[in-house]
Design a protein around this motif. Structure first.
Motif, short mmCIF file in Angstrom:
data_model
loop_
_atom_site.label_atom_id
_atom_site.label_comp_id
_atom_site.label_asym_id
_atom_site.label_seq_id
_atom_site.Cartn_x
_atom_site.Cartn_y
_atom_site.Cartn_z
N GLN A 115 31.19 36.42 39.01
CA GLN A 115 30.71 36.12 37.67
C GLN A 115 31.02 37.27 36.73
OE1 GLN A 115 26.52 35.20 37.96
NE2 GLN A 115 26.82 34.10 39.88
N ALA A 116 31.04 37.00 35.45
CA ALA A 116 31.24 38.05 34.44
C ALA A 116 29.94 38.82 34.22
CB ALA A 116 31.72 37.45 33.13
N ARG A 143 40.68 41.79 34.15
CA ARG A 143 40.90 40.51 34.83
C ARG A 143 39.59 39.72 34.90
NH1 ARG A 143 44.05 41.41 40.40
NH2 ARG A 143 42.60 43.12 40.62
N SER A 144 39.73 38.41 34.91
CA SER A 144 38.55 37.58 35.08
C SER A 144 38.01 37.79 36.50
CB SER A 144 38.89 36.11 34.87
OG SER A 144 39.64 35.61 35.96
N PRO A 145 36.73 37.55 36.72
CA PRO A 145 36.19 37.68 38.06
C PRO A 145 36.92 36.78 39.07
CG PRO A 145 34.41 37.59 36.48
CD PRO A 145 35.68 37.29 35.73
N ARG A 146 37.28 35.58 38.67
CA ARG A 146 38.01 34.69 39.57
C ARG A 146 39.38 35.25 39.93
NH1 ARG A 146 41.62 30.37 39.63
NH2 ARG A 146 41.14 28.78 41.18
N ALA A 147 40.09 35.79 38.93
CA ALA A 147 41.41 36.38 39.18
C ALA A 147 41.30 37.58 40.12
CB ALA A 147 42.06 36.79 37.86
N HIS A 148 40.27 38.39 39.94
CA HIS A 148 40.05 39.54 40.83
C HIS A 148 39.81 39.06 42.26
CE1 HIS A 148 38.75 43.73 41.66
NE2 HIS A 148 38.09 43.11 42.63
N PHE A 149 38.96 38.03 42.42
CA PHE A 149 38.66 37.47 43.73
C PHE A 149 39.93 36.94 44.41
CE2 PHE A 149 37.53 33.67 46.25
CZ PHE A 149 36.77 34.29 47.25
N LEU A 150 40.73 36.16 43.67
CA LEU A 150 41.95 35.58 44.25
C LEU A 150 42.98 36.66 44.59
CD1 LEU A 150 42.30 32.41 42.01
CD2 LEU A 150 41.48 32.54 44.37
#
Length: 127
Positions: A42-43, A11-18
């Motif tokens: 961030q990646a 998962r992208s870092p943003r997707a993980h955060f959300l």
């Protein structure tokens, strides 16, 4: 043959955060190479090596670094930069703070709320 779920790192870092917000957790990354917290997600962290980033859950307590009151025709709201105790800074709305009560140095605590079908972090003053 059974399918295995994709590893969390896919998962992208943003997707993980959300996804963590949807679960009721405020997460951030810690860069072991740089020895510090990283936010926004961030990646690759400041240490330059993707494998050095570790996800951690914040306790959500911090101190207001800067703040302002936004005036609109339909009312006003507070925005602040908050220094979290884990060592990262984020911008968020501060709720439950009357005009004039929000000030630099105020201790605040995060909570996650659903707003316009999106989970977001807001802060309230600590008692």
């Amino acid at each position: 043959m059974a399918m295995t779920p994709a590893p969390d790192t896919a998962r992208s870092p943003r997707a993980h955060f959300l996804a963590a917000l949807a679960e009721g957790r405020l997460v951030y990354q810690f860069d072991h190479g740089a020895g510090r917290a990283v936010f926004p997600p961030q990646a690759v962290g400041p240490g330059g090596r993707p494998g050095d980033l570790e996800w951690r859950t914040s306790r959500g307590k911090g101190t207001v670094h800067a703040c302002t009151e936004v005036q609109r025709r339909d009312g006003s709201f507070n925005i602040a930069l908050v220094d979290l105790d884990e060592g990262f800074r984020m911008m968020a709305t501060v709720v439950d703070a009357s005009p004039g009560a929000l000030r630099i140095g105020l201790r605040v605590a995060a909570r996650i709320e659903l707003w316009n079908d999106v989970h977001r972090v807001v802060f309230g003053a600590l008692a």
